[in-house]
Write a protein that holds these residues in place. Structure first.
Motif, short mmCIF file in Angstrom:
data_model
loop_
_atom_site.label_atom_id
_atom_site.label_comp_id
_atom_site.label_asym_id
_atom_site.label_seq_id
_atom_site.Cartn_x
_atom_site.Cartn_y
_atom_site.Cartn_z
N TYR A 189 0.78 -1.15 0.21
CA TYR A 189 0.04 0.09 0.04
C TYR A 189 0.91 1.17 0.06
O TYR A 189 0.45 2.34 -0.43
N GLY A 190 2.18 1.17 0.60
CA GLY A 190 2.96 2.38 0.52
C GLY A 190 3.01 3.16 1.87
O GLY A 190 3.56 4.17 1.95
N ALA A 191 2.29 2.62 2.89
CA ALA A 191 2.29 3.25 4.14
C ALA A 191 3.72 3.07 4.97
O ALA A 191 4.21 1.73 5.00
N THR B 115 -4.55 -1.90 8.40
CA THR B 115 -4.27 -0.50 9.11
C THR B 115 -3.46 0.14 7.96
O THR B 115 -3.49 1.41 7.83
N ALA B 116 -2.59 -0.43 7.23
CA ALA B 116 -1.63 0.17 6.15
C ALA B 116 -2.77 0.92 4.99
O ALA B 116 -2.65 1.94 4.69
N LYS B 117 -3.72 0.22 4.65
CA LYS B 117 -4.93 0.58 3.79
C LYS B 117 -5.46 1.75 4.19
O LYS B 117 -5.50 2.73 3.35
N LEU B 118 -5.92 1.85 5.60
CA LEU B 118 -6.46 2.87 6.07
C LEU B 118 -5.61 4.24 6.18
O LEU B 118 -5.96 5.17 5.81
N LEU B 119 -4.23 3.94 6.50
CA LEU B 119 -3.56 5.15 6.78
C LEU B 119 -3.34 5.79 5.44
O LEU B 119 -3.28 6.84 5.11
N VAL B 120 -2.97 5.08 4.16
CA VAL B 120 -2.95 5.35 3.02
C VAL B 120 -4.03 6.27 2.18
O VAL B 120 -3.92 7.41 1.83
N SER B 121 -5.40 5.69 2.80
CA SER B 121 -6.46 6.39 2.30
C SER B 121 -6.59 7.83 2.96
O SER B 121 -6.89 8.68 2.28
N GLY B 122 -6.01 7.95 4.33
CA GLY B 122 -6.02 9.16 4.95
C GLY B 122 -4.92 10.02 4.37
O GLY B 122 -4.99 11.24 5.13
N GLY B 123 -3.96 9.73 3.47
CA GLY B 123 -2.97 10.60 3.13
C GLY B 123 -1.50 10.56 3.85
O GLY B 123 -0.92 11.51 3.96
N ILE B 124 -1.49 9.14 4.21
CA ILE B 124 0.04 9.21 5.14
C ILE B 124 1.17 9.81 4.34
O ILE B 124 2.31 9.81 4.70
N LYS B 125 1.01 9.43 3.06
CA LYS B 125 2.27 9.69 2.18
C LYS B 125 2.62 11.14 2.34
O LYS B 125 3.98 11.61 2.16
N SER B 126 1.63 11.99 2.07
CA SER B 126 2.02 13.36 1.97
C SER B 126 1.60 14.26 3.37
O SER B 126 2.08 15.09 3.39
N ASP B 127 0.55 13.55 4.18
CA ASP B 127 0.39 14.29 5.56
C ASP B 127 0.29 13.33 6.57
O ASP B 127 -0.91 12.99 6.85
N PRO B 128 1.26 12.86 7.22
CA PRO B 128 1.11 11.84 8.24
C PRO B 128 0.15 12.29 9.58
O PRO B 128 -0.73 11.46 9.95
N GLN B 129 0.18 13.48 9.95
CA GLN B 129 -0.45 14.03 11.09
C GLN B 129 -2.00 13.79 10.66
O GLN B 129 -2.96 13.26 11.52
N LYS B 130 -2.50 14.23 9.51
CA LYS B 130 -3.78 14.23 9.06
C LYS B 130 -4.24 12.61 8.99
O LYS B 130 -5.47 12.34 9.21
N ALA B 131 -3.59 11.86 8.10
CA ALA B 131 -3.70 10.47 8.51
C ALA B 131 -3.94 9.89 9.65
O ALA B 131 -4.80 9.03 9.75
N ILE B 132 -3.18 10.12 10.48
CA ILE B 132 -3.20 9.39 11.74
C ILE B 132 -4.44 9.79 12.56
O ILE B 132 -5.27 9.19 13.16
N PHE B 133 -4.75 11.08 12.40
CA PHE B 133 -5.77 11.87 12.80
C PHE B 133 -7.14 11.25 12.34
O PHE B 133 -8.33 11.08 13.09
N ASN B 134 -7.14 10.79 11.02
CA ASN B 134 -8.17 10.17 10.31
C ASN B 134 -8.40 8.61 10.99
O ASN B 134 -9.71 8.25 11.08
N TYR B 135 -7.32 8.27 11.36
CA TYR B 135 -7.28 6.71 12.06
C TYR B 135 -7.92 6.96 13.55
O TYR B 135 -8.84 5.94 13.76
#
Length: 630
Positions: A340-342, A435-455
């Motif tokens: 997934y790229g996370a 978990t990796a799939k959800l993090l990537v859908s939240g934008g972990i590649k470009s904005d980790p903070q927002k992706a984790i907040f999405n989690y």
């Protein structure tokens, strides 16, 4: 109306101060940047600067952008301080409410440490940081009451956390006393001294840990003293010399400190309510704080939040984890990252935060299940009718929860990672991949903070995951073991031919890779560096590095093609400064369907965007085809 009157108070006082102080204030402002800037002046100036910064973000490297931001920030600070503040003295501030706010911030800052413990003083939240944050916050048009409340919020949440520990120093000593009867050795005496030391500090800008080590004994040292004694022997008075030699050695510790720079807590606060800052805003905070004499390196540490520096989808790596990660889970993290790229260390951090690496996989009080604690509705999909109006529990049976067909039907995230026909949150592989799939859908590649907040919608959770991810990453040894391979062949005219699908897979495998001026690898690259890296895999070597020279070189080589004949794989060159084609300043890869794959901005990195309908269309200068794709 009342808020408008309040917002004009500083303007009026600024004018009064300017007339009253004149050259004195100007001299002070030049000598030392004021601790606070005038709200009214800063509001208008920052609004203009932010719009300029937003534009510059689209065309400049992060380094040039920071220079521009600092230059504009200097102007803001200089104007504001010249009109209103110099060194923050009460006479210059004038207005009671301005003085009250200044003193309130200082009071709140000092309260973050214990005044009876001087070792804590350097970790207090700097008032200058609060001033810088408030300048940006107040430019959003908030009231004075909101500003004071925001100051308390940011200082309280950023207050350092201290952990103390103890070690015991020892001193051993014994003495040897020699007189006319011989030498006598005393028993060894041990004196102990318990020392309390600051073992760990979690501050607004990072974590400092201090380790005393195992302690060492010094060599024995000695000191001697003598005195005379008189005694009578056989009726005759005699004198004897008594010598006492004392031997001493010390068991001491040498404190060694390690500082890990980390702005994740600050970012989590500034991107949440009431601030809701964007990356540009945090860059301005950094510039203003640094100009006021502080030190902040958010731009260097996060590059806008993208932290994708050691592995990208499509790459194989070997990871030797530190002692803080169970080795048996690492292959699963790596496989999920490749899929997934996370980044693997974010996946590991979530695993640790949620269930302490699967040591507690009980259903949570909220109803979350499995190794990485998913709510059933997130796992199977919120389209499940039983999820409506719930907190995410739903009314889903175990058999339905793990059914891949139902997950697909309801739009859930659950993954059957090991192909056993079930997507089970209690299966470690399925949980980690999801978990990796959800993090990537939240934008972990470009904005980790927002992706984790999405989690997990909790800023404190974001900080914990970011801190743990950095800890895990820093403790591991990572090496690349392979990458996507693309092959090119050369025809009789010396043109390179390659498979487009393979090349597309290669180039898109690094989506999210951070922007870095002068970089030519996925750990950080600029627009032409991206082209050099990708086409270099095919054996094509550019004769020039900079975009406008590169474009001219390609044209001279005969690689230019008309826009009407463009094909996927062509390089598209832009003039984004003037939009008139006078000077090329950007390059990207045309991938078909009116899309371009390129990198141009800190915080976004390599990204796919609309070319024909997007912002960049009017800046297109031309296309080049150095490789023929089939």
């Amino acid at each position: 109306m009342e808020e408008e009157k309040q917002s004009n108070i500083l303007v009026d006082k600024a004018k009064e101060a300017a007339k009253k102080k004149g050259k004195k204030v100007a001299r002070k402002a030049v000598k030392k940047a004021a601790k606070v800037a005038a709200k009214a002046v800063a509001n208008a100036a920052i609004a203009v600067v932010k719009s300029i910064v937003s534009f510059l973000l689209t065309i400049l490297s992060p380094y040039l952008l920071i220079i521009f931001a600092i230059v504009f920030a200097v102007i803001i600070i200089y104007i504001a301080t010249t009109l209103f503040f110099s060194e923050g003295d009460d006479e210059t501030l004038g207005d009671e409410r301005a003085i009250e706010l200044r003193n309130y911030i200082i009071e709140q800052s000092e309260a973050t440490v214990d005044p009876s413990k001087p070792e804590q003083a350097e970790y207090a939240v700097p008032p200058e940081l609060a001033y810088a944050i408030l300048q940006i916050y107040e430019s959003m048009g908030v009231s004075e009451r909101e500003s004071k409340k925001a100051a308390k919020t940011v200082i309280t949440k950023l207050a350092p956390k201290f952990e103390y520990d103890k070690y015991t120093e020892k001193t051993e000593s014994y003495s040897v006393t020699c007189d006319r009867d011989g030498c006598h050795t005393s028993s060894t005496r041990t004196d102990k001294n318990e020392v309390t030391y600051l073992a760990k500090v979690e501050a607004w800008n990072g974590t400092t840990t201090t380790d005393p080590g195992e302690g060492t004994w010094s060599d024995w040292s000695s000191s001697s003293s003598s005195h005379s004694v008189t005694y009578t022997e056989d009726g005759e008075e005699k004198t004897d010399t008594v010598t006492t030699t004392t031997y001493t050695r010390d068991f001491t510790f040498e404190l060694a400190s390690n500082y890990v720079e980390d702005y994740s807590a600050l970012v989590a606060i500034l991107t949440s309510k009431p601030f809701e800052f964007e990356h540009d805003d945090i860059l301005m905070v950094e510039a203003l704080f640094n100009l006021a004499g502080g030190y902040m390196n958010y731009s260097g540490s996060y590059g806008g939040g993208s932290d994708y520096s050691d592995l990208y989808a499509g790459y194989d790596i070997s990871v030797i984890p530190g002692s803080n990660v169970p080795a048996q889970y690492v292959p699963i993290y790596i496989a999920a990252q490749k899929k997934y790229g996370a980044p693997w260390y974010y996946i590991a951090a979530v695993h640790w935060i949620e269930t302490t690496f699967s040591t507690n996989v009980n259903v949570s009080w909220a109803g979350a299940v499995g190794h990485t604690q998913f709510m059933p509705c997130t796992w199977q999909g919120w389209a499940n009718p039983t999820c409506k109006g719930t907190n995410g529990r739903g009314n889903i049976s175990k058999a339905d929860l793990v059914n891949p067909s139902l997950i697909k039907k309801y739009g859930g995230y659950g993954v059957d990672a090991n192909g056993d026909g079930k997507a089970d949150p209690m299966d470690i592989e399925d949980a980690i991949f999801t978990t990796a799939k959800l993090l990537v859908s939240g934008g972990i590649k470009s904005d980790p903070q927002k992706a984790i907040f999405n989690y997990n919608h909790d800023s404190g959770y974001v900080s914990k995951v970011m801190n743990k991810a950095n800890e895990i990453k820093n403790a591991a040894t990572v090496t690349e073991t392979g990458e996507i391979v693309v092959k090119g062949r050369v025809d009789e005219k010396n043109m390179i031919h390659a498979d487009w699908n393979e090349f597309y897979r290669l180039m898109t495998s690094v989506k999210g890779a951070p922007y870095k001026l002068g970089g030519i690898t996925p750990s950080g690259m600029d627009c032409t560096g991206f082209m050099i890296w990708g086409f270099g895999k095919l054996g094509f070597q550019f004769g020039e590095r900079v975009s406008y020279n590169q474009w001219d070189w390609l044209k001279k080589k005969g690689y230019q093609v008309p826009a009407s004949q463009r094909k996927p794989g062509d390089i598209v060159y832009f003039d984004l400064m003037s939009y008139n084609g006078s000077k090329v300043d950007h390059a990207g890869l045309y991938i078909g369907n009116g899309k371009v794959l390129h990198t141009y901005k800190v915080g976004i990195g390599v990204v796919i965007e609309d070319l024909d309908k997007g912002w960049s269309n009017k800046g297109v200068v031309g296309y080049a085809r150095p490789v023929i794709f089939e």
